[in-house]
Design an enzyme around this catalytic site. Structure first.
Site, PDB file in Angstrom:
ATOM      1  N   CYS A 150      -2.528   8.852   3.120  1.00  0.00           N
ATOM      2  CA  CYS A 150      -2.288   8.336   1.770  1.00  0.00           C
ATOM      3  C   CYS A 150      -3.530   8.421   0.905  1.00  0.00           C
ATOM      4  O   CYS A 150      -3.451   8.702  -0.306  1.00  0.00           O
ATOM      5  CB  CYS A 150      -1.773   6.896   1.838  1.00  0.00           C
ATOM      6  SG  CYS A 150      -2.878   5.756   2.700  1.00  0.00           S
ATOM      7  N   GLU A 187       0.880  -1.164   0.000  1.00  0.00           N
ATOM      8  CA  GLU A 187       0.000   0.000   0.000  1.00  0.00           C
ATOM      9  C   GLU A 187       0.917   1.213   0.000  1.00  0.00           C
ATOM     10  O   GLU A 187       1.551   1.531   1.006  1.00  0.00           O
ATOM     11  CB  GLU A 187      -0.909  -0.026   1.230  1.00  0.00           C
ATOM     12  CG  GLU A 187      -2.119   0.908   1.097  1.00  0.00           C
ATOM     13  CD  GLU A 187      -1.801   2.322   1.518  1.00  0.00           C
ATOM     14  OE1 GLU A 187      -1.463   3.138   0.625  1.00  0.00           O
ATOM     15  OE2 GLU A 187      -1.878   2.611   2.704  1.00  0.00           O
TER      16      GLU A 187
END
Length: 454
Positions: A264, A230
């Site tokens: 993010c 990720e």
């Protein structure tokens, strides 16, 4: 060398955790493998769920203490730090409550006289490389489901967040997890390849930068070790139509600036239809200018400083280069220590660095488009593919656009979720694999095909 807690506001050193030697790192791997073979692999789902449920209770009981640690380590707003602890509680509780579902057989189409199922089986010791922006959430969402299915976990925290990792490990042991089931790995970057190369390490989960992901994936590939990545995003926020411009601007403000913009999956690129653009832009600039900034404990503060001086200087350099390459700053654009003013950029052109990069802080890039097709094309014109948001008064348009967006997660008239039941992750250079939910939990299990004659 040491993992050091530095107050982001004052710049003072608060604590140090010595980096492990090669022998100490090897001992952590040995303990994780032993815990897998002696406990987690043979324990019943209920036996694994019990310490997870107790961990959720302990995290809740120590909420204020844990929030204080996060404030010290990265300058997080205190209420946001407490909220993050609550999220971590939710992940441990969900894994405990749903352990039977996570480990249940999955039926397959069968032939006469045969029963076929996929049976999730644990694999062993998993290495989790964790970033600094959500030190509790990022630990909980990988540790809890993997313990539930029978794996063991080694958590390698970010260098600036050793205290939060140590606190979680202590509470997990207090909750009843045996030695080695979840262990903090205070290792330097150059020690990680040896851990990945160890045959007892069956998987690696990385949440971090593209550079970190590429490095780990390359090492894991050489050893055929499973990897889940990720790696951040530059999420689009598509404003296609609205009946409530004030509300839309407020959502845009918080989807960009929560956790001081260090998320993010935050909205970072605002793609606005021509008929909404002027009003939206004026509203967002006014809201960013009115943002209350300050230290984590200040009353009414909305955005704090960034996690470190290095992070603030990096963001400052990115905005400065954007301006050199033709972008305009409509508000903000200045740094004071770790504080970076909430900023709005326009005229960020294709081919420039700011068009391609992730801006990790309170900086919003706003684009004008003429129609739906142009909005979709601009949203997809990025190396990232983590999340996306579509705001429209037309439900059919919302789903139509969502289907065409190149992202792992799309929300229509809502924010991208991150609950324990959601498989969080993206495509393209935002990574591969998922964290959370049944899908994410199965990243590190052997979905064993059982064929049984009736």
């Amino acid at each position: 060398m040491a993992f050091t807690v530095v107050d982001p506001v004052a710049g003072t050193r608060l604590a140090e955790y010595p980096t492990m030697t090669a022998d100490e790192v090897a001992a952590v791997v040995e303990r994780a493998d032993l815990a897998f073979r002696s406990w987690s692999r043979g324990a019943s789902p209920g036996e694994r769920a019990a310490p997870l449920a107790r961990a959720a209770e302990l995290l809740r009981e120590h909420r204020d203490e844990l929030a204080d640690i996060a404030v010290r380590e990265m300058g997080k707003r205190r209420d946001e730090a407490a909220m993050e602890v609550d999220w971590a509680v939710g992940h441990f509780a969900w894994a405990a409550e749903n352990v039977d579902m996570l480990t249940a057989d999955l039926p397959l189409q069968s032939e006469p006289g045969l029963r076929l199922v996929l049976r999730p089986a644990p694999l062993g010791a998993v290495l989790a490389i964790i970033p600094w922006n959500f030190p509790y959430l990022n630990v909980a969402r990988i540790v809890a489901p993997n313990i539930a299915v029978g794996n063991t976990i080694m958590v390698k925290p970010a260098p600036q967040c050793p205290e939060s990792a140590a606190a979680v490990e202590r509470l997990l042991h207090e909750a009843g997890l045996p030695d080695g089931a979840c262990t903090t790995l205070y290792a330097e970057v150059d020690q990680i390849p040896a851990v990945i190369a160890d045959r007892r390490v069956v998987g690696v989960s990385v949440t971090g930068s593209r550079r970190a992901g590429r490095s780990v994936a390359e090492t894991a590939g050489r050893h055929l070790t499973r990897v889940s990545l990720e790696l951040g995003g530059s999420d689009p926020f598509l404003a296609l139509s609205t009946h409530d411009m004030v509300g839309l601007v407020e959502q845009a403000f918080w989807m960009r600036n929560f956790n001081s913009g260090q998320v993010c999956s935050a909205a970072k690129r605002f793609i606005v239809m021509d008929d909404l653009y002027d009003e939206f832009l004026a509203g967002l600039v006014a809201r960013m200018r009115a943002c209350v900034t300050g230290v984590p404990d200040a009353e009414g503060v909305e955005v704090c400083g960034l996690s470190s001086q290095v992070a603030a200087e990096r963001l400052e350099a990115q905005v400065d280069r954007a301006v050199e390459q033709g972008a305009r700053v409509l508000c903000g654009g200045r740094r004071d220590g770790t504080f970076y003013e909430p900023t709005v950029l326009v005229d960020v052109a294709p081919g420039t660095e700011a068009y391609e990069e992730e801006l990790f802080g309170p900086v919003a890039v706003v684009h004008r488009v003429g129609d739906e097709e142009a909005a979709i094309a601009l949203a997809n014109d990025t190396p990232y593919g983590l999340g996306a948001r579509v705001f429209t008064t037309d439900p059919a348009q919302g789903e139509r656009v969502a289907d065409l967006l190149e992202a792992g997660m799309v929300a229509v008239n809502a924010n991208v979720g991150g609950g324990p039941y959601i498989p969080f992750g993206g495509i393209k250079e935002s990574g591969a694999g998922r964290i959370g939910g049944v899908v994410g939990t199965h990243e590190f299990v052997n979905l064993k095909v059982l064929t049984i004659a009736s």
